[in-house]
Enzyme design. Structure first.
Site, PDB file in Angstrom:
ATOM      1  N   CYS A   1       0.885  -1.142  -0.084  1.00 33.77           N
ATOM      2  CA  CYS A   1       0.186   0.247   0.057  1.00 33.77           C
ATOM      3  C   CYS A   1       0.854   1.532   0.323  1.00 33.77           C
ATOM      4  CB  CYS A   1      -0.926   0.392   1.392  1.00 33.77           C
ATOM      5  SG  CYS A   1      -2.375  -1.195   0.704  1.00 33.77           S
ATOM      6  N   VAL A   2       0.104   2.514  -0.336  1.00 35.90           N
ATOM      7  CA  VAL A   2       0.946   4.020  -0.406  1.00 35.90           C
ATOM      8  C   VAL A   2       0.308   4.863   0.501  1.00 35.90           C
ATOM      9  CG1 VAL A   2       1.604   5.821  -1.726  1.00 35.90           C
ATOM     10  CG2 VAL A   2       2.101   3.647  -2.668  1.00 35.90           C
TER      11      VAL A   2
END
Lengths: 125, 184
Positions: free
Chosen positions: B39-40
């Protein structure tokens, strides 16, 4: 042949404008775009569309302001105006309805639901 | 002799940002934190208004039958917009916002580089929107733990064991009511 329904989308985000243009043209609509409420007003002064699809949070003139300004003009008093927003509170929806919006669509939008809503408000279903 | 207690600074309020969330604050006691695998997370800051916000997203993977090089960026876009709007609601100005990007690791070799796709989306979003990216710590093979003080813009990012990162679902959970149409 029936002319394509013409939509003006009003959104300050270039990414969202690109996504909307793609989703709406894919579904057979003709798409015009403005970056905020003020640009939409200026453009509508000399152009016609079947539906206005507007974001709420925008610089210069926000979505509520755009709806109020359009409704105060006889030319736009019956034009379908749909709000497309990440917001979904009843208070914001009520404010949009009181300003004269035709409907409210919650982001992230579903292309099929959006298309159906546009067809319903333009009676082209 | 017993000394009077030293007055305590106000308690730090720790808020975890989960996948699919975006929150903003101008409270100097608030600290946002998250753990990222592929994820970012975006840490956005308006230095004039001293308002910061953090989101945490994972782009939806294509269905198993589809071309695995294309991803649905609609959900990432939604979380970016949500972050910007949360900051607007506190008085931040988009033209002043500066962003730091974290995460996007490719945790396992041989798997589709989902982390890199998330990272590329985030960079492109900032470029398209004209939001300055002042720092990035993305990709690689390690999970990250990120702490962000939204009122000062300070960020601390450390690598952590990959098992600390939450198991990622292939499809980001969509917010209830998304896409719903209400005609007045």
């Amino acid at each position: 042949m029936k002319q394509a329904t013409r939509i003006l989308t009003v959104d300050d985000s270039p990414s969202m404008r690109a996504l909307l243009r793609n989703a709406l043209t894919t579904n057979g609509f003709e798409v015009e775009q403005a970056e905020d409420g003020q640009e939409a007003l200026d453009w509508l002064a000399s152009n016609e569309v079947d539906v206005v699809l507007t974001d709420i949070n925008m610089p210069r003139l926000d979505g509520f302001g755009l709806i109020e300004r359009l409704r105060s003009s006889a030319r736009h008093s019956n034009r379908p105006i749909l709000v497309l927003s990440t917001e979904s509170s009843d208070e914001k929806k009520r404010r949009a309805r009181d300003a004269g919006a035709t409907g409210w669509i919650v982001k992230p939008f579903d292309a099929e639901k959006l298309t159906n809503a546009v067809r319903r408000v333009t009676h082209s279903a | 002799m017993k000394h009077a207690a030293i007055p305590e600074v106000a308690e730090r309020v720790r808020v975890t940002i989960l996948q699919g969330e975006a929150k903003a604050s101008d409270d100097p006691n608030v600290e946002f934190s998250t753990v990222l695998g592929s994820c970012v997370a975006t840490c956005m800051f308006d230095p004039v208004a001293r308002i910061g916000g953090m989101n945490h997203f994972l782009l939806a993977e294509p269905p198993s039958y589809a071309d695995r090089t294309t991803f649905d960026d609609h959900y990432g876009l939604f979380l970016m917009e949500l972050l910007v709007n949360e900051m607007f609601s506190l008085g931040a100005v988009k033209a002043r916002m500066k962003a730091r990007l974290y995460g996007g690791a490719n945790l396992r070799e041989g798997m589709a580089a989902i982390g890199s796709v998330n990272a590329a989306f985030a960079r492109k979003f900032l470029r398209d929107e004209g939001i300055e990216m002042v720092h990035e710590d993305m990709e690689g093979r390690n999970a990250r733990r990120v702490h962000f003080l939204p009122a000062s813009g300070q960020v601390r990012c450390r690598t952590t064991v990959n098992t600390a990162a939450p198991t990622q679902q292939p499809l980001a959970p969509r917010k209830a009511g998304s896409g719903d149409v209400t005609l007045f």
